[in-house]
Design a protein around this motif. Structure first.
Motif, mmCIF file in Angstrom:
data_model
loop_
_atom_site.group_PDB
_atom_site.id
_atom_site.type_symbol
_atom_site.label_atom_id
_atom_site.label_comp_id
_atom_site.label_asym_id
_atom_site.label_seq_id
_atom_site.Cartn_x
_atom_site.Cartn_y
_atom_site.Cartn_z
ATOM 1 N N PRO A 38 0.825 -1.207 0.000
ATOM 2 C CA PRO A 38 0.000 0.000 0.000
ATOM 3 C C PRO A 38 0.863 1.263 0.000
ATOM 4 O O PRO A 38 2.009 1.257 0.470
ATOM 5 N N LEU A 39 0.301 2.352 -0.505
ATOM 6 C CA LEU A 39 0.999 3.629 -0.530
ATOM 7 C C LEU A 39 1.450 4.044 0.857
ATOM 8 O O LEU A 39 2.592 4.493 1.053
ATOM 9 N N SER A 40 0.576 3.893 1.861
ATOM 10 C CA SER A 40 0.922 4.317 3.223
ATOM 11 C C SER A 40 2.120 3.541 3.757
ATOM 12 O O SER A 40 2.960 4.090 4.484
ATOM 13 N N GLU A 41 2.214 2.254 3.414
ATOM 14 C CA GLU A 41 3.329 1.436 3.872
ATOM 15 C C GLU A 41 4.637 1.883 3.219
ATOM 16 O O GLU A 41 5.685 1.941 3.876
ATOM 17 N N TYR A 42 4.580 2.214 1.924
ATOM 18 C CA TYR A 42 5.792 2.684 1.242
ATOM 19 C C TYR A 42 6.284 3.982 1.855
ATOM 20 O O TYR A 42 7.479 4.139 2.134
ATOM 21 N N ILE A 43 5.374 4.930 2.107
ATOM 22 C CA ILE A 43 5.771 6.209 2.706
ATOM 23 C C ILE A 43 6.351 5.975 4.102
ATOM 24 O O ILE A 43 7.379 6.565 4.471
ATOM 25 N N ARG A 44 5.718 5.114 4.882
ATOM 26 C CA ARG A 44 6.214 4.818 6.230
ATOM 27 C C ARG A 44 7.624 4.240 6.174
ATOM 28 O O ARG A 44 8.516 4.656 6.928
ATOM 29 N N ARG A 45 7.843 3.307 5.277
ATOM 30 C CA ARG A 45 9.157 2.655 5.191
ATOM 31 C C ARG A 45 10.229 3.596 4.661
ATOM 32 O O ARG A 45 11.381 3.543 5.089
ATOM 33 N N ARG A 46 9.862 4.496 3.750
ATOM 34 C CA ARG A 46 10.850 5.479 3.265
ATOM 35 C C ARG A 46 11.214 6.443 4.387
ATOM 36 O O ARG A 46 12.389 6.801 4.555
ATOM 37 N N ARG A 47 10.217 6.883 5.168
ATOM 38 C CA ARG A 47 10.501 7.796 6.275
ATOM 39 C C ARG A 47 11.410 7.127 7.307
ATOM 40 O O ARG A 47 12.376 7.732 7.793
ATOM 41 N N LEU A 48 11.127 5.874 7.631
ATOM 42 C CA LEU A 48 11.948 5.178 8.618
ATOM 43 C C LEU A 48 13.333 4.853 8.088
ATOM 44 O O LEU A 48 14.276 4.711 8.864
ATOM 45 N N THR A 49 13.478 4.742 6.780
ATOM 46 C CA THR A 49 14.815 4.566 6.196
ATOM 47 C C THR A 49 15.652 5.823 6.385
ATOM 48 O O THR A 49 16.818 5.761 6.812
ATOM 49 N N LEU A 50 15.063 6.985 6.088
ATOM 50 C CA LEU A 50 15.795 8.247 6.273
ATOM 51 C C LEU A 50 16.031 8.511 7.754
ATOM 52 O O LEU A 50 17.111 8.981 8.148
ATOM 53 N N ALA A 51 15.015 8.201 8.568
ATOM 54 C CA ALA A 51 15.172 8.415 10.010
ATOM 55 C C ALA A 51 16.301 7.555 10.566
ATOM 56 O O ALA A 51 17.063 7.995 11.435
ATOM 57 N N ALA A 52 16.448 6.324 10.066
ATOM 58 C CA ALA A 52 17.501 5.432 10.548
ATOM 59 C C ALA A 52 18.883 6.020 10.281
ATOM 60 O O ALA A 52 19.781 5.941 11.130
ATOM 61 N N ALA A 53 19.057 6.624 9.109
ATOM 62 C CA ALA A 53 20.356 7.239 8.796
ATOM 63 C C ALA A 53 20.661 8.379 9.764
ATOM 64 O O ALA A 53 21.808 8.544 10.211
ATOM 65 N N GLU A 54 19.635 9.158 10.122
ATOM 66 C CA GLU A 54 19.840 10.271 11.040
ATOM 67 C C GLU A 54 20.065 9.771 12.475
ATOM 68 O O GLU A 54 20.835 10.380 13.233
ATOM 69 N N VAL A 55 19.410 8.665 12.843
ATOM 70 C CA VAL A 55 19.654 8.069 14.159
ATOM 71 C C VAL A 55 21.114 7.655 14.273
ATOM 72 O O VAL A 55 21.795 7.946 15.270
ATOM 73 N N LEU A 56 21.636 6.972 13.274
ATOM 74 C CA LEU A 56 23.014 6.499 13.325
ATOM 75 C C LEU A 56 24.019 7.649 13.262
ATOM 76 O O LEU A 56 25.116 7.554 13.832
ATOM 77 N N ALA A 57 23.634 8.738 12.574
ATOM 78 C CA ALA A 57 24.552 9.883 12.476
ATOM 79 C C ALA A 57 24.777 10.520 13.846
ATOM 80 O O ALA A 57 25.861 11.065 14.116
ATOM 81 N N GLY A 58 23.767 10.490 14.705
ATOM 82 C CA GLY A 58 23.928 10.941 16.082
ATOM 83 C C GLY A 58 24.015 12.435 16.279
ATOM 84 O O GLY A 58 24.422 12.894 17.347
ATOM 85 N N ARG A 59 23.610 13.229 15.305
ATOM 86 C CA ARG A 59 23.755 14.684 15.434
ATOM 87 C C ARG A 59 22.558 15.336 16.115
ATOM 88 O O ARG A 59 22.650 16.462 16.570
#
Length: 288
Positions: free
Chosen positions: A47-68
């Motif tokens: 579903p569209l909502s699932e794709y948007i959720r997974r893309r957001r969590l992908t970008l969020a994961a990169a920012e979590v690991l960056a630690g800034r």
């Protein structure tokens, strides 16, 4: 059509850190919200909502690991009202909480950006016709069942097996218009067609005759229908027809789906391993 769908995907990427309105995505894709949800889920496999959720969590994961930034700042940026809600969603996708991921530098999951392309495989020509049909009634028996994307739908199979042969014979006598004979009718489908969402399944006939006692009716207003036919092994041939209609026919023809029931007429071989199938989908002109 595919070019406009890809423009909608670009719009999603530019707005992952803010609210994304499906109405706006449909405008970018030059289609209706209903059809955009349907064709996206058919092409993307989610579903569209699932794709948007997974893309957001992908970008969020990169920012979590960056630690800034703090975890709460990241959570709010990607639409989560609290750190707890963000942590639950993060763990559901990545298998680990954001705090632990930051501390350990764990490997996380990723949802790649999508782009839609039309691949011509040359398997066979799709057989279809477009029919303007007046209002009609579905008369039969109804069950609430889950949506299954691949393989047999056990809930439907069990429901149909429980219908007495004499009931089916009585219903078949009522059939007086296309598609003739016993049909399977799915109504009330989730627009995103998410796996295991529920729908109303009718096993009955298309008729203008009054419904006999013990049956259920579904009134269907007049409209335009695209009618597709296929032959082959069951259930693979029918499920491949669904896939090809959304992956190939809609992107190549000036029609879009509209709300309404979806009707399947199936005639099985004596061995019940092969079938001739006719699929009726409610459509309207893309720019009508």
């Amino acid at each position: 059509m595919l070019e406009r769908l890809n423009q909608a995907l670009e719009h999603i990427e530019r707005h992952l850190d803010r609210e994304i309105e499906v109405e706006e995505l449909a405008r970018v894709a030059a289609t209706s919200e209903y059809h955009f949800r349907r064709i996206f889920s058919a092409l993307a496999g989610m579903p569209l909502s699932e794709y948007i959720r997974r893309r957001r969590l992908t970008l969020a994961a990169a920012e979590v690991l960056a630690g800034r930034e703090t975890l709460l700042t990241i959570a709010v940026r990607y639409g989560y009202g609290s750190g707890e809600a963000f942590a639950r969603a993060f763990r559901a996708m990545h298998g680990i909480g954001p705090g632990e991921a930051r501390r350990t530098g764990a490997a996380l999951s990723s949802q790649s950006r999508m782009a839609f392309r039309l691949t011509i495989e040359g398997r066979s020509r799709m057989r279809y016709r477009v029919v303007d049909k007046g209002d009609f009634t579905v008369v039969g028996l109804r069950a609430r069942v889950p949506l299954v994307h691949a393989g047999p739908n056990r809930a439907i199979m069990d429901f149909v097996r429980g219908i007495a042969p004499q009931t089916l014979a009585l219903l078949e006598e009522l059939s007086d218009q296309e598609p003739h004979g016993i049909v399977a009718v799915c109504d009330g489908l989730d627009p995103g067609r998410a796996e295991n969402t529920e729908l109303d399944y009718y096993h009955g006939v298309i008729t203008s005759t009054a419904a006999p006692a013990g049956t259920t009716t579904l009134e269907v207003p007049a409209g335009t229908w695209a009618v597709f036919t296929t032959s082959g092994p069951v259930p693979q041939a029918i499920q491949e027809l669904w896939r090809d209609v959304f992956a190939e026919w809609f992107p190549s023809n000036p029609y879009r789906g509209r709300p309404g029931p979806e009707i399947l007429r199936t005639r099985l071989s004596p061995e019940r391993t092969e079938a001739d199938a006719e699929l009726w989908l409610p459509v309207e002109p893309e720019h009508g």
